[in-house]
Design an enzyme around this catalytic site. Structure first.
Site, PDB file in Angstrom:
ATOM      1  N   ASP A 238       3.463   7.226  -8.029  1.00  0.00           N
ATOM      2  CA  ASP A 238       4.403   7.163  -7.124  1.00  0.00           C
ATOM      3  C   ASP A 238       5.959   7.477  -7.690  1.00  0.00           C
ATOM      4  O   ASP A 238       7.104   7.474  -7.238  1.00  0.00           O
ATOM      5  CB  ASP A 238       4.763   5.667  -6.608  1.00  0.00           C
ATOM      6  CG  ASP A 238       3.607   5.640  -5.468  1.00  0.00           C
ATOM      7  OD1 ASP A 238       3.219   6.584  -4.837  1.00  0.00           O
ATOM      8  OD2 ASP A 238       3.119   4.539  -5.355  1.00  0.00           O
TER       9      ASP A 238
ATOM     10  N   HIS B 152      -1.417   0.513 -12.687  1.00  0.00           N
ATOM     11  CA  HIS B 152      -2.477   0.786 -11.692  1.00  0.00           C
ATOM     12  C   HIS B 152      -3.731  -0.162 -11.933  1.00  0.00           C
ATOM     13  O   HIS B 152      -3.730  -0.658 -12.915  1.00  0.00           O
ATOM     14  CB  HIS B 152      -2.945   2.082 -12.242  1.00  0.00           C
ATOM     15  CG  HIS B 152      -3.527   2.967 -10.938  1.00  0.00           C
ATOM     16  ND1 HIS B 152      -4.842   2.766 -10.609  1.00  0.00           N
ATOM     17  CD2 HIS B 152      -3.062   3.465 -10.090  1.00  0.00           C
ATOM     18  CE1 HIS B 152      -5.251   3.285  -9.566  1.00  0.00           C
ATOM     19  NE2 HIS B 152      -4.078   4.003  -9.189  1.00  0.00           N
TER      20      HIS B 152
ATOM     21  N   HIS C  16       0.708  -1.251  -0.052  1.00  0.00           N
ATOM     22  CA  HIS C  16      -0.061  -0.127  -0.066  1.00  0.00           C
ATOM     23  C   HIS C  16       0.920   1.055   0.066  1.00  0.00           C
ATOM     24  O   HIS C  16       1.732   1.428  -0.949  1.00  0.00           O
ATOM     25  CB  HIS C  16      -0.844   0.072   1.248  1.00  0.00           C
ATOM     26  CG  HIS C  16      -2.104   1.035   1.170  1.00  0.00           C
ATOM     27  ND1 HIS C  16      -2.287   1.599   0.206  1.00  0.00           N
ATOM     28  CD2 HIS C  16      -2.989   1.126   1.976  1.00  0.00           C
ATOM     29  CE1 HIS C  16      -3.469   2.232   0.497  1.00  0.00           C
ATOM     30  NE2 HIS C  16      -3.758   1.949   1.604  1.00  0.00           N
TER      31      HIS C  16
END
Ligand code: AMX
Length: 388
Positions: A323, A268, A227
């Site tokens: 990210d 994703h 996560h």
């Protein structure tokens, strides 16, 4: 079932799949679409990136952007709530420095709750949001052995300014740092209702545990490598790439894939194009640090990795995710230790999770709030002789 289909009937094949795709509730603060990514209260994130975090806190709690007066009022309100009501520094000074910053964050939030809890969902959520900058600054300073002579908190400043002031990082360009952190916070504040940390926070709050207990639990969920900690892993990956030469980067990406290792910062679960939060951060980086070595590496990765990943048809989205760029920007701002990066993610999420807890506890079911979470589990592999 495709990933974005809404499931209306739960059958045996859906059991033990981590509740994936199984609708469990509604969310008033945000949703994610495959093309435009996350939207806060209907606004695509790309339209919100330049707002100050205080305005987005207002949006998440009030479901509309503030006008000028409301914007000034939320800043004043957060300033009024900002003072930490106890000696947080002494508690943090006794924590083991070997502990991960996310564990410090969780303990810090719990400590704030022990110092003051009003038991009003919205009051506690806003108090916690207002006190996060100080907690974040203290965690950095004390963990890094700079716990002496910490300046007192000037609560008249903005949330990001208060963090930067407390941090007081030698040789850092504080204007760049403020811009990078402010953008980071806005981009990471919320991400739908079902991501693990948000879901965990709401589930804990459904027992009528406090906002602080719920948020500490949410941060524990966020700390996992699958996560929020992907945030930390991404910059570690960029540092490992170590070159912005396109041919060398391509060879590196291929070698990682051959070794069955993920290409961090790409892919994703829901999005099917580049995450707009990555696009915003690339734009910011090209304005403020185009010559930064790590920024050059991620710029090459952004060109090379999607092409290589797209060769594998099972990868649903070969494009950059949020990210990829955040670590390079934080690093450029002088925050060079990636083990802290998930704490920024957590700081941001306190707003979205707080707003969602307030909705679930005091708005839904005509203000009565949801009942305590209690999904059904079916017995398996046990002695079932006594079951009728
Ligand atoms: N590198 C290598 N393999 C990848 C990949 C990547 N960047 N993205 C997807 N894959 C693989 C998956 O591991 C999966 O393999 P499997 O069938 O052997 O299990 C297959 O391709 C299909 O995956 P998918 O349906 O495209 O994505 P997913 O929903 O299963 O996973 C994600 C999504 C983000 C976990 C995955 O893309 C990934 O591991 N990316 C790299 C790590 C990363 O950047 N994490 C940060 C995520 C940021 C975020 O979501 N906020």
């Amino acid at each position: 079932m495709s990933k974005n289909e809404v499931l209306l009937e739960v059958t045996e094949k859906h059991l033990n799949t981590g509740l994936r795709g199984i609708p469990v509730g509604t969310c008033r603060t945000s949703f994610v679409t495959p093309s435009e990514g996350v939207h806060y209260c209907g606004y695509p994130i790309a339209e919100l990136a330049a707002f100050d975090p205080e305005d987005i806190v207002y949006l998440l709690f009030n479901k509309e952007l503030p006008n000028e007066e409301q914007s000034a009022a939320i800043r004043q309100d957060l300033s009024n709530r900002a003072a930490v009501p106890g000696d947080l520094e002494s508690v943090l000074k006794n924590l083991p420095k070997s502990g991960h910053p996310m564990d410090w964050l969780s303990v810090g939030i719990h400590t704030l709750g022990m110092m003051e809890t009003t038991n009003n969902w919205k009051e506690d959520a806003l108090n916690l949001i207002a006190r996060m900058p100080r907690l974040m600054g203290l965690i950095f300073r004390i963990r890094e052995g700079r716990g002496e002579n910490i300046p007192s908190d000037d609560t008249s400043l903005s949330m990001v300014e208060r963090f930067v002031q407390c941090l007081d990082l030698p040789n850092a360009d504080s204007e760049k740092m403020k811009k990078i952190i402010s953008t980071y916070l806005v981009l990471h504040m919320d991400h739908g209702g079902g991501n693990l940390s948000t879901f965990t926070g709401k589930a804990i709050a459904s027992s009528k545990a406090t906002v602080y207990s719920a948020m500490a639990g949410a941060m524990n969920a966020l700390s996992g490598p699958l996560h929020g900690r992907a945030n930390q892993s991404c910059l570690e990956f960029v540092l490992k790439v170590g070159t912005s030469d396109p041919a060398e980067v391509e060879a590196f990406v291929r070698a990682e894939l051959a070794a069955n290792r993920p290409i961090f910062g790409f892919g994703h679960a829901v999005l099917r194009s580049e995450d707009p939060r990555a696009t915003v951060q690339f734009e910011l980086g090209s304005q403020i640090c185009p010559e930064d070595e790590n920024f050059k590496i991620i710029t090459t990765l952004r060109e090379v990795a999607p092409r290589v990943l797209a060769e594998n048809p099972k990868i649903s989205n070969p494009n950059a995710n949020v990210d990829i760029a955040s670590g390079a920007l934080l690093h450029h701002a002088g925050l060079t230790d990636p083990t802290y990066y998930t704490t920024f993610f957590g700081w941001a999420r306190v707003s979205g999770i707080g707003a969602q807890i307030v909705d679930e506890r005091s708005v839904f079911r005509d203000g009565k709030g949801l009942p305590i979470y209690r999904p059904k589990y079916i017995a398996e592999g046990q002695n079932l002789r006594h079951v009728e």
